[in-house]
Write a protein that holds these residues in place. Structure first.
Motif, PDB file in Angstrom:
ATOM      1  N   LEU A  25       0.855  -1.185   0.000  1.00 36.43           N
ATOM      2  CA  LEU A  25       0.000   0.000   0.000  1.00 36.43           C
ATOM      3  C   LEU A  25       0.888   1.231   0.000  1.00 36.43           C
ATOM      4  O   LEU A  25       1.822   1.330   0.795  1.00 36.43           O
ATOM      5  CB  LEU A  25      -0.898   0.021   1.236  1.00 36.43           C
ATOM      6  N   VAL A  26       0.586   2.168  -0.888  1.00 31.68           N
ATOM      7  CA  VAL A  26       1.449   3.349  -0.991  1.00 31.68           C
ATOM      8  C   VAL A  26       0.605   4.585  -1.264  1.00 31.68           C
ATOM      9  O   VAL A  26      -0.354   4.553  -2.044  1.00 31.68           O
ATOM     10  CB  VAL A  26       2.516   3.161  -2.091  1.00 31.68           C
ATOM     11  N   GLY A  27       0.947   5.664  -0.590  1.00 27.34           N
ATOM     12  CA  GLY A  27       0.315   6.947  -0.834  1.00 27.34           C
ATOM     13  C   GLY A  27       1.165   7.790  -1.760  1.00 27.34           C
ATOM     14  O   GLY A  27       2.336   7.469  -2.027  1.00 27.34           O
ATOM     15  N   ILE A  28       0.596   8.867  -2.240  1.00 28.22           N
ATOM     16  CA  ILE A  28       1.300   9.727  -3.198  1.00 28.22           C
ATOM     17  C   ILE A  28       2.575  10.301  -2.584  1.00 28.22           C
ATOM     18  O   ILE A  28       3.650  10.276  -3.193  1.00 28.22           O
ATOM     19  CB  ILE A  28       0.370  10.847  -3.689  1.00 28.22           C
ATOM     20  N   TRP A  81      -7.237  -6.974   7.186  1.00 29.92           N
ATOM     21  CA  TRP A  81      -6.734  -6.441   8.451  1.00 29.92           C
ATOM     22  C   TRP A  81      -5.618  -5.426   8.199  1.00 29.92           C
ATOM     23  O   TRP A  81      -5.509  -4.435   8.918  1.00 29.92           O
ATOM     24  CB  TRP A  81      -6.227  -7.568   9.340  1.00 29.92           C
ATOM     25  N   ILE A  82      -4.804  -5.667   7.189  1.00 33.74           N
ATOM     26  CA  ILE A  82      -3.745  -4.713   6.852  1.00 33.74           C
ATOM     27  C   ILE A  82      -4.366  -3.430   6.310  1.00 33.74           C
ATOM     28  O   ILE A  82      -3.908  -2.323   6.622  1.00 33.74           O
ATOM     29  CB  ILE A  82      -2.762  -5.329   5.835  1.00 33.74           C
ATOM     30  N   LEU A  83      -5.405  -3.566   5.514  1.00 32.89           N
ATOM     31  CA  LEU A  83      -6.115  -2.386   5.030  1.00 32.89           C
ATOM     32  C   LEU A  83      -6.665  -1.578   6.204  1.00 32.89           C
ATOM     33  O   LEU A  83      -6.535  -0.347   6.246  1.00 32.89           O
ATOM     34  CB  LEU A  83      -7.270  -2.795   4.108  1.00 32.89           C
ATOM     35  N   ALA A  84      -7.275  -2.258   7.163  1.00 32.74           N
ATOM     36  CA  ALA A  84      -7.826  -1.570   8.333  1.00 32.74           C
ATOM     37  C   ALA A  84      -6.727  -0.831   9.085  1.00 32.74           C
ATOM     38  O   ALA A  84      -6.915   0.309   9.528  1.00 32.74           O
ATOM     39  CB  ALA A  84      -8.513  -2.577   9.257  1.00 32.74           C
ATOM     40  N   HIS A  85      -5.577  -1.473   9.207  1.00 29.56           N
ATOM     41  CA  HIS A  85      -4.440  -0.854   9.901  1.00 29.56           C
ATOM     42  C   HIS A  85      -4.030   0.447   9.227  1.00 29.56           C
ATOM     43  O   HIS A  85      -3.784   1.461   9.891  1.00 29.56           O
ATOM     44  CB  HIS A  85      -3.269  -1.839   9.928  1.00 29.56           C
ATOM     45  N   ASN A 152       3.986  -9.592   7.650  1.00 31.08           N
ATOM     46  CA  ASN A 152       5.036  -8.684   8.131  1.00 31.08           C
ATOM     47  C   ASN A 152       4.520  -7.320   8.577  1.00 31.08           C
ATOM     48  O   ASN A 152       5.296  -6.378   8.724  1.00 31.08           O
ATOM     49  CB  ASN A 152       6.125  -8.488   7.070  1.00 31.08           C
ATOM     50  N   THR A 153       3.214  -7.208   8.768  1.00 34.92           N
ATOM     51  CA  THR A 153       2.623  -5.965   9.253  1.00 34.92           C
ATOM     52  C   THR A 153       1.981  -6.217  10.612  1.00 34.92           C
ATOM     53  O   THR A 153       1.122  -7.092  10.732  1.00 34.92           O
ATOM     54  CB  THR A 153       1.561  -5.440   8.277  1.00 34.92           C
ATOM     55  N   PRO A 154       2.385  -5.467  11.646  1.00 33.63           N
ATOM     56  CA  PRO A 154       1.742  -5.642  12.956  1.00 33.63           C
ATOM     57  C   PRO A 154       0.386  -4.943  12.982  1.00 33.63           C
ATOM     58  O   PRO A 154       0.286  -3.746  12.728  1.00 33.63           O
ATOM     59  CB  PRO A 154       2.737  -4.989  13.925  1.00 33.63           C
ATOM     60  N   VAL A 155      -0.647  -5.695  13.262  1.00 35.14           N
ATOM     61  CA  VAL A 155      -2.011  -5.155  13.307  1.00 35.14           C
ATOM     62  C   VAL A 155      -2.546  -5.321  14.726  1.00 35.14           C
ATOM     63  O   VAL A 155      -2.431  -6.396  15.324  1.00 35.14           O
ATOM     64  CB  VAL A 155      -2.923  -5.889  12.309  1.00 35.14           C
ATOM     65  N   LYS A 156      -3.151  -4.283  15.265  1.00 38.09           N
ATOM     66  CA  LYS A 156      -3.677  -4.337  16.624  1.00 38.09           C
ATOM     67  C   LYS A 156      -5.056  -4.997  16.650  1.00 38.09           C
ATOM     68  O   LYS A 156      -5.904  -4.756  15.788  1.00 38.09           O
ATOM     69  CB  LYS A 156      -3.766  -2.937  17.220  1.00 38.09           C
TER      70      LYS A 156
END
Length: 267
Positions: A25-28, A81-85, A152-156
């Motif tokens: 996921l990347v922003g401008i 879940w990564i999207l939510a994070h 590899n992404t920590p999600v709460k």
């Protein structure tokens, strides 16, 4: 677009670099920094990659990158879940979604429950094929969370005890009080059960209705210790609370717990 369009060697290198420095996921602004570009050409690059199928616009200014070895962008989905994070931070996975994770229910819920401190306009949002159900809460409620690794992404996520307290607070987030009963029973009979933590969390959320619901349910379904039930009874407040605020406000009153039982046949 079902098939990926051709990509120039220059843009292939840029896409590879973006993949290397992001988790998909990347922003401008992030893309501009990674590629050492100004913001405007960075935005145009991401828009072009999206038109060619190599990225998918998730929301304004945020894109999901498609792997270079993908055969069809429609078959590629980011972990919800990564999207939510990324989309709702600070946030945590909660309610029925957390109950599924901790093994408190075998029911499959098709929406992801997210509690967030970010202001929200819509309670339900559909993003990249997943429907998220959101609840805005103050950051003071961000206690009792646990980090789980997703690609590899920590999600709460709410820890087991906080999960139960959240669905006692608002039974709707457990799918209604009947589901809450099943999840509560699973929690109390699990390795996650912590009586002291349960009482502490109930006190911290400051909703006496949750304590009343728990005490009434423990006595009704015959689980939980007598000391716990006595502690909960001492915590009750004046005034009556609905057993399930999401159901019709009709039913008999239970003076011992100051609960109006508006849902019958709980087991």
């Amino acid at each position: 677009m079902n098939n990926l369009a051709g990509i120039s060697e220059t843009n292939r290198r840029k896409l590879t670099l973006l993949h290397r420095h992001t988790r998909g996921l990347v922003g401008i602004d992030d893309a501009a920094t990674i590629l050492n570009m100004d913001r405007t050409p960075s935005a145009k690059l991401l828009a072009r990659l999206a038109s060619q199928g190599w990225a998918r616009r998730i929301r304004r200014g945020l894109y999901l990158l498609i792997p270079l070895d993908a055969t069809s962008p429609d078959d590629w989905r980011e972990d919800p879940w990564i999207l939510a994070h990324h989309l709702f931070e600070p946030a945590y996975i909660a309610g029925w979604s957390a109950c599924e994770y901790w093994g408190f229910t075998e029911q499959i819920f098709h929406h992801v429950a997210v509690f967030t401190a970010t202001p929200i306009r819509d309670r339900r949002v559909r993003i990249d094929g997943t429907e998220f159900i959101l609840r805005a809460i103050p950051e003071a409620r961000f206690f009792g969370t646990h980090s789980v690794w997703r690609q590899n992404t920590p999600v709460k996520i709410s820890d087991p005890t906080h999960t139960i307290v959240d669905i006692l607070d608002v039974p709707e987030w457990g799918g209604g009080i009947r589901h809450v009963v099943q999840m509560l029973t699973a929690y109390i009979t699990s390795e996650h059960y912590d009586e002291e933590l349960l009482v502490d969390y109930l006190a911290r959320i400051g909703n006496y209705a949750a304590s009343k619901r728990l005490g009434y349910l423990l006595e009704t379904i015959g689980v939980g210790s007598s000391p716990l039930i006595n502690r909960l009874h001492s915590m009750r407040s004046e005034g009556y609370a609905l057993l399930d605020p999401g159901a019709s406000p009709k039913g008999h009153y239970v003076a011992r717990w100051h609960i109006r039982v508006n849902v019958e046949r709980l087991e």
